[in-house]
Scaffold this motif. Structure first.
Motif, PDB file in Angstrom:
ATOM      1  N   LEU A 256      19.563  -3.639   5.309  1.00 24.05           N
ATOM      2  CA  LEU A 256      17.988  -2.766   4.342  1.00 24.05           C
ATOM      3  C   LEU A 256      17.997  -2.459   2.547  1.00 24.05           C
ATOM      4  O   LEU A 256      16.922  -2.892   2.363  1.00 24.05           O
ATOM      5  CB  LEU A 256      17.533  -1.867   5.010  1.00 24.05           C
ATOM      6  N   THR A 257      19.315  -2.519   2.980  1.00 29.39           N
ATOM      7  CA  THR A 257      20.318  -2.018   1.542  1.00 29.39           C
ATOM      8  C   THR A 257      19.530  -3.481   0.343  1.00 29.39           C
ATOM      9  O   THR A 257      19.667  -3.007  -0.841  1.00 29.39           O
ATOM     10  CB  THR A 257      21.255  -1.608   1.310  1.00 29.39           C
ATOM     11  N   TRP A 258      20.089  -4.319   0.995  1.00 23.48           N
ATOM     12  CA  TRP A 258      19.652  -6.294   0.180  1.00 23.48           C
ATOM     13  C   TRP A 258      18.671  -7.032   0.430  1.00 23.48           C
ATOM     14  O   TRP A 258      18.560  -7.733   0.005  1.00 23.48           O
ATOM     15  CB  TRP A 258      21.263  -5.633   0.111  1.00 23.48           C
ATOM     16  N   ALA A 259      18.847  -6.924   1.948  1.00 24.87           N
ATOM     17  CA  ALA A 259      18.285  -7.818   2.245  1.00 24.87           C
ATOM     18  C   ALA A 259      16.264  -8.613   1.391  1.00 24.87           C
ATOM     19  O   ALA A 259      16.680  -9.491   1.284  1.00 24.87           O
ATOM     20  CB  ALA A 259      18.080  -7.848   3.741  1.00 24.87           C
ATOM     21  N   PRO A 260      15.616  -7.573   1.258  1.00 22.24           N
ATOM     22  CA  PRO A 260      14.278  -7.813   0.568  1.00 22.24           C
ATOM     23  C   PRO A 260      14.627  -8.142  -0.472  1.00 22.24           C
ATOM     24  O   PRO A 260      14.025  -9.178  -1.725  1.00 22.24           O
ATOM     25  CB  PRO A 260      13.757  -6.497   0.526  1.00 22.24           C
ATOM     26  N   TRP A 261      15.503  -7.809  -1.200  1.00 23.28           N
ATOM     27  CA  TRP A 261      15.998  -7.904  -2.771  1.00 23.28           C
ATOM     28  C   TRP A 261      16.807  -9.293  -3.021  1.00 23.28           C
ATOM     29  O   TRP A 261      15.574 -10.239  -3.383  1.00 23.28           O
ATOM     30  CB  TRP A 261      16.467  -6.840  -3.346  1.00 23.28           C
ATOM     31  N   LEU A 262      17.627  -9.814  -2.022  1.00 26.93           N
ATOM     32  CA  LEU A 262      17.522 -11.532  -2.107  1.00 26.93           C
ATOM     33  C   LEU A 262      16.586 -12.564  -1.512  1.00 26.93           C
ATOM     34  O   LEU A 262      15.984 -13.289  -2.164  1.00 26.93           O
ATOM     35  CB  LEU A 262      19.158 -11.407  -0.984  1.00 26.93           C
ATOM     36  N   SER A 263      15.547 -11.815  -0.845  1.00 27.13           N
ATOM     37  CA  SER A 263      14.586 -12.662  -0.446  1.00 27.13           C
ATOM     38  C   SER A 263      13.489 -12.521  -1.776  1.00 27.13           C
ATOM     39  O   SER A 263      13.160 -13.969  -2.116  1.00 27.13           O
ATOM     40  CB  SER A 263      13.444 -11.772   0.739  1.00 27.13           C
ATOM     41  N   VAL A 264      13.368 -11.978  -2.452  1.00 28.64           N
ATOM     42  CA  VAL A 264      13.102 -11.647  -3.832  1.00 28.64           C
ATOM     43  C   VAL A 264      13.326 -12.769  -5.269  1.00 28.64           C
ATOM     44  O   VAL A 264      13.036 -13.330  -5.560  1.00 28.64           O
ATOM     45  CB  VAL A 264      12.299 -10.568  -4.194  1.00 28.64           C
ATOM     46  N   VAL A 265      14.757 -13.158  -4.984  1.00 28.23           N
ATOM     47  CA  VAL A 265      15.839 -13.452  -5.506  1.00 28.23           C
ATOM     48  C   VAL A 265      15.596 -15.235  -5.255  1.00 28.23           C
ATOM     49  O   VAL A 265      15.605 -16.066  -6.301  1.00 28.23           O
ATOM     50  CB  VAL A 265      17.644 -13.127  -5.326  1.00 28.23           C
ATOM     51  N   ALA A 266      15.693 -15.177  -3.660  1.00 30.71           N
ATOM     52  CA  ALA A 266      15.749 -16.912  -3.439  1.00 30.71           C
ATOM     53  C   ALA A 266      13.910 -17.315  -4.058  1.00 30.71           C
ATOM     54  O   ALA A 266      13.632 -18.193  -4.276  1.00 30.71           O
ATOM     55  CB  ALA A 266      15.776 -16.316  -2.077  1.00 30.71           C
ATOM     56  N   ALA A 267      13.370 -16.389  -3.660  1.00 23.98           N
ATOM     57  CA  ALA A 267      11.865 -16.684  -4.392  1.00 23.98           C
ATOM     58  C   ALA A 267      11.455 -17.202  -5.555  1.00 23.98           C
ATOM     59  O   ALA A 267      11.094 -18.187  -5.733  1.00 23.98           O
ATOM     60  CB  ALA A 267      10.481 -16.143  -3.564  1.00 23.98           C
TER      61      ALA A 267
END
Length: 465
Positions: A256-267
């Motif tokens: 939960l600490t990194w998955a949303p941030w990585l999704s934004v980076v990927a997009a």
């Protein structure tokens, strides 16, 4: 497990040292033999890895491990190294000064160390070795470019080192297995989230250092040469992806600490890379920004953080290593950017190979790049993050526009009028070496089904759900 499984690593390091000494002792006119020897060494290392690396176990009191993830990652890196050496044969002696070829072998060795690491120390050592070798390869040809890349790489290395140190303090051990046990969902907190994001920021900068910095440097007129570009855009990107996959396996309990941030980076990477690819004015810039879109898909697969998502990311990684290491050599000449208009007439083999690599980097079906993207897209839908998929599709459409424009120049634009008579025929090059990476990309596409099974086994070795 016997120490004979380390023979591929020994071959890679020995080849780097032999190439370094050979480049110092032999005259430049005989460097072609060094390149041939390098190709033989890379192929031998891959064969030994597939043979000896099939065993599963640990060495050095658990400090080094060989599992299915390590086997897949090492095989992909060595395959990328083979393509890089083959593309160097096609490019010829375009680089001045000390050859960057030994540094490419050291970068691959750093990735092999990270693939078998069981601790934060091993991950850090492998990533830093690969980064220093790739940046040094750029500095061999263009000192100013190498200096700029070194500063960015040093900042990223500092972020990773600080993050790893704090994670070690929180977990009480540098072991990745201890990290996964200590950092459970109950341990989620604001300080932990900050440390994890700090660490991943350093890794992501390394992951995107090659394509982003390469495009910016080339835009400023700083050419680092095809071999260094392949080492940065292919090998270093692959090593950073391997480190990210290993690290996220140990941080699964606090995703939960990194998955949303990585999704934004990927997009962001997929859309921005596709937009820049659509507006690129040179072949090497196009290659760099197409690699950015592929990195976005890779990060999206890791952000899903399950077995199938990571398997899709590994599929993207294999295709990226094949195309991004070879494409710079086909997109560059001794004078700079290759002239796309009329390329099919002067160098038909090179034109065909470059078109296939660009189509693969652009994710055009049924080539290798599309296979990985399709697997990641399926997991994005299953994980209810369709907005990331929408960004990926938009980026892919934009990237496809840039690829189609480049291929149209290659095959439809007449280019400059050739000289009349026999001299024009003598200028036509049918070098078969240029087709080698394109053939490997086609083979990767044909055998995508069994390769996806191996990628799934590699993701399972990370102990993902």
């Amino acid at each position: 497990m016997r120490t004979t499984v380390l023979v591929p690593e020994v071959v890679v390091v020995a080849a780097a040292l032999a190439l370094l000494l050979g480049g110092r002792l032999l005259p430049r006119r005989r460097w072609v033999w060094l390149r041939l020897a390098a190709l033989v060494a890379a192929v031998a290392a891959l064969g030994l890895e597939l043979w000896l690396g099939a065993a599963v176990g640990t060495l050095f009191a658990g400090g080094w491990q060989q599992d299915r993830f390590a086997l897949f990652a090492k095989a992909a890196l060595l395959l990328g190294l083979i393509v890089l050496v083959a593309s160097d044969l096609e490019a010829g002696d375009q680089e001045s000064g000390w050859s960057a070829l030994p540094l490419a072998f050291l970068a691959a060795f750093g990735g092999m160390v990270a693939a078998s690491a069981t601790s934060l120390v091993g991950l850090w050592a492998g990533l830093e070795l690969a980064a220093l070798a790739a940046v040094a390869a750029a500095g061999v040809v263009a000192r100013d470019a190498g200096s700029r890349l070194l500063v960015v790489s040093a900042v990223a290395g500092g972020l990773v080192a600080v993050g790893f140190a704090v994670l070690y303090a929180m977990a009480g051990s540098a072991s990745l297995s201890a990290l996964s046990i200590a950092l459970r969902p109950s341990a989620v907190s604001v300080p932990l989230a900050f440390v994890v994001l700090l660490t991943l920021t350093g890794v992501v900068v390394r992951l995107a250092l090659a394509p982003l910095q390469l495009a910016m440097l080339e835009g400023g007129g700083l050419s680092i040469g095809p071999l260094a570009a392949g080492a940065l855009g292919g090998l270093l990107t692959g090593v950073a992806a391997v480190v990210a996959a290993r690290l996220l396996g140990g941080l699964g309990g606090v995703n939960l600490t990194w998955a949303p941030w990585l999704s934004v980076v990927a997009a962001f990477a997929m859309v921005f890379g596709g937009l820049r690819a659509a507006t690129s004015s040179s072949a090497r810039a196009l290659v760099a920004w197409l690699a950015v879109t592929q990195v976005g898909w890779l990060v999206a697969g890791l952000a899903v953080h399950d077995r199938r998502g990571s398997a899709g990311a590994l599929l993207v990684l294999g295709a990226l290593l094949l195309a991004a290491t070879a494409a710079p050599a086909l997109a560059m000449t001794a004078e700079g950017d290759v002239q796309l208009a009329g390329l099919r007439r002067s160098q038909p083999a090179r034109a065909a190979a470059l078109a296939i690599l660009l189509l693969s980097l652009g994710g055009v079906p049924p080539l290798a790049g599309f296979m990985g993207q399709f697997a990641v897209a399926a997991e994005l839908i299953r994980s209810n993050v369709a907005w990331v998929l929408a960004a990926g599709l938009l980026g892919s459409l934009l990237a496809l526009f840039g690829v189609v424009r480049a291929i149209r120049q290659v095959y439809l634009d007449p280019g400059p009028e050739p000289a009349r008579g026999g001299r024009a025929r003598a200028q036509v090059s049918w070098s078969p070496v240029a087709l080698a990476p394109a053939v490997l990309v086609l083979l990767y596409s044909i055998f995508a089904n069994p390769i996806s099974g191996l990628a799934l086994q590699g993701a399972a070795a990370l102990k993902l759900p």
